[in-house]
Design an enzyme around this catalytic site. Structure first.
Site, PDB file in Angstrom:
ATOM      1  CB  CYS A 196      -1.028  -0.053   1.122  1.00  0.00           C
ATOM      2  SG  CYS A 196      -2.529   0.835   0.670  1.00  0.00           S
ATOM      3  CG  HIS A 220      -4.015  -3.640   2.831  1.00  0.00           C
ATOM      4  ND1 HIS A 220      -3.079  -3.195   3.738  1.00  0.00           N
ATOM      5  CD2 HIS A 220      -4.532  -2.535   2.260  1.00  0.00           C
ATOM      6  CE1 HIS A 220      -3.038  -1.881   3.727  1.00  0.00           C
ATOM      7  NE2 HIS A 220      -3.922  -1.448   2.838  1.00  0.00           N
ATOM      8  CD  GLU A 271      -2.208  -6.162   5.412  1.00  0.00           C
ATOM      9  OE1 GLU A 271      -1.704  -6.390   4.305  1.00  0.00           O
ATOM     10  OE2 GLU A 271      -2.794  -5.099   5.677  1.00  0.00           O
TER      11      GLU A 271
HETATM   12  N1  LIG Z   1      -2.075   6.712   2.445  1.00  0.00           N
HETATM   13  C1  LIG Z   1      -1.951   5.993   1.227  1.00  0.00           C
HETATM   14  C2  LIG Z   1      -1.687   4.531   1.478  1.00  0.00           C
HETATM   15  C3  LIG Z   1      -2.727   3.818   2.268  1.00  0.00           C
HETATM   16  C4  LIG Z   1      -2.255   2.567   2.954  1.00  0.00           C
HETATM   17  O1  LIG Z   1      -1.048   2.304   3.008  1.00  0.00           O
HETATM   18  O2  LIG Z   1      -3.101   1.826   3.508  1.00  0.00           O
HETATM   19  C5  LIG Z   1      -3.198   6.152   0.367  1.00  0.00           C
HETATM   20  O3  LIG Z   1      -4.191   6.582   0.854  1.00  0.00           O
HETATM   21  O4  LIG Z   1      -3.171   5.834  -0.807  1.00  0.00           O
END
Ligand SMILES: N[C@@H](CCC(=O)O)C(=O)O
Length: 362
Positions: free
Chosen positions: A249, A333, A335
């Site tokens: 992410c 994700h 996980e």
């Molecule tokens: N803050 C980043 C990454 C989100 C995350 O790592 O869950 C976004 O909103 O794209």
């Protein structure tokens, strides 16, 4: 008379609802999540820092809240971090009565204990449609006093949620993974530790090259990836070496930026547990859990890198990989927590690469 509470958007739209949780005002970026389960995990996901979360599942609260202090192997047993991270919660029907084998309290009581306001009795699907049409917007929850709008994407949220010192898990294991904590979800730590490796969790701006380690992991985290300049610089140095690198992410975005790619803000992001992604070069589709507002522009990836996965809903980049080195990152994700575990195998692939690297360099 029963108290009311309002959700106010930057464009002036005001939606009146009923309060639960803390009766207090707050402001942030309003985002929606269409997952049917996982409110405890979402509320404690550090990537939601600064955001007011609208959950469109028709009923929230019905399975209560487990013990948020219970720990296993030095991480919260049931939660994704040690506190509620969202600024506020907006839902349709609030189930005050709960029933679940591991629940110890009501959702409303838990929110209240951490001074987080909740709004219920509003049409969350209408809000999701509005955000899909207009794009993400700032908003505020107004209880007794008005507050100013607040744009969390201008702040260094990663510094707020990252650990403040080095923490080691499973110390003494053969394989050592540096985990750069930009707001890591606990299940990433669980997924690494359960594969028998030592995890050295370091703050977001830590110069981990001073440590003895075999593989590098860059975590998820909140806000605009372009603000994480020290992390991007450290990763840039690591990309020159041969150690395996895996990022999830925000980690995907930071590795991409360090490699020379660019990121941009999506209109309204991906937040659900049923996002289909395709493994590029195959016809394999995986269902993934997602929570992000930014994405990597893969129309011009730096030399040596190629698109790893693509989102089948909107064609956006869901990860990149290096063509010859063991470096790969994903926007979704693996996980999960909560969500589908289709892609958890990526942790196995990463650890295999780290083992190969270690034996080749023994
Ligand atoms: N803050 C980043 C990454 C989100 C995350 O790592 O869950 C976004 O909103 O794209």
């Amino acid at each position: 008379m029963d108290k009311t509470i309002k959700l106010v958007f930057q464009d002036g739209l005001e939606i009146e609802g009923k309060p639960f949780g803390a009766y207090t005002s707050t402001a942030g970026e309003v985002v929606f999540n269409t997952a049917m389960v996982g409110y405890n995990e979402s509320l404690t996901d550090p990537s939601y820092k600064g955001q007011i979360l609208v959950m469109t599942a028709p009923m929230i609260g019905n399975y209560g809240v487990p013990d948020d202090k219970a720990m296993i192997d030095s991480v919260e047993e049931w939660m994704e971090s040690n506190q509620i991270q969202v600024k506020g919660l907006v839902i349709s029907y609030y189930a005050d009565d709960y029933s679940h084998w591991n629940a110890v309290q009501k959702l409303g009581a838990w929110l209240k204990s951490q001074n987080i306001p909740g709004v219920y009795g509003v049409d969350t699907r209408m809000i999701a449609k509005k955000l899909r049409e207009q794009g993400s917007t700032l908003g505020k929850i107004v209880a007794d006093t008005d507050v100013d709008f607040y744009n969390p994407n201008l702040d260094n949220l990663v510094a707020q949620v990252s650990c403040k010192e080095v923490i080691r898990y499973n110390e003494g294991a053969d394989i050592r993974i540096v985990l750069v904590d930009c707001g890591v979800k606990n299940n990433i730590i669980r997924c690494l530790v359960s594969r028998g490796v030592e995890v050295i969790r370091v703050p977001w701006d830590y110069n981990y090259e001073t440590l003895d380690y075999d593989g590098l992991f860059i975590s998820n985290g909140p806000g605009d990836p372009a603000l994480c300049v020290p992390t991007i610089n450290h990763i840039g140095e690591s990309l020159k070496g041969d150690k395996p690198i895996f990022g999830i992410c925000l980690g995907n975005q930071l590795v991409s930026l360090a490699a020379g790619a660019s990121t941009y803000k999506l209109k309204y992001g991906h937040r659900s547990h049923n996002q289909p992604v395709q493994l590029v070069g195959t016809k394999r589709c995986f269902i993934t859990s997602q929570n992000h507002g930014y994405a990597v522009d893969d129309s011009k990836l730096p030399e040596g890198f190629t698109t790893f996965f693509t989102n089948l809903n909107d064609g956006t980049c869901e990860g990149i990989r290096h063509e010859s080195k063991p470096i790969f990152t994903v926007q979704f994700h693996p996980e999960a927590m909560g969500g589908s575990i289709d892609t958890e195998y990526l942790f196995d692939e990463f650890i295999e690469e780290v083992k190969k690297y270690k034996s080749a360099n023994a």
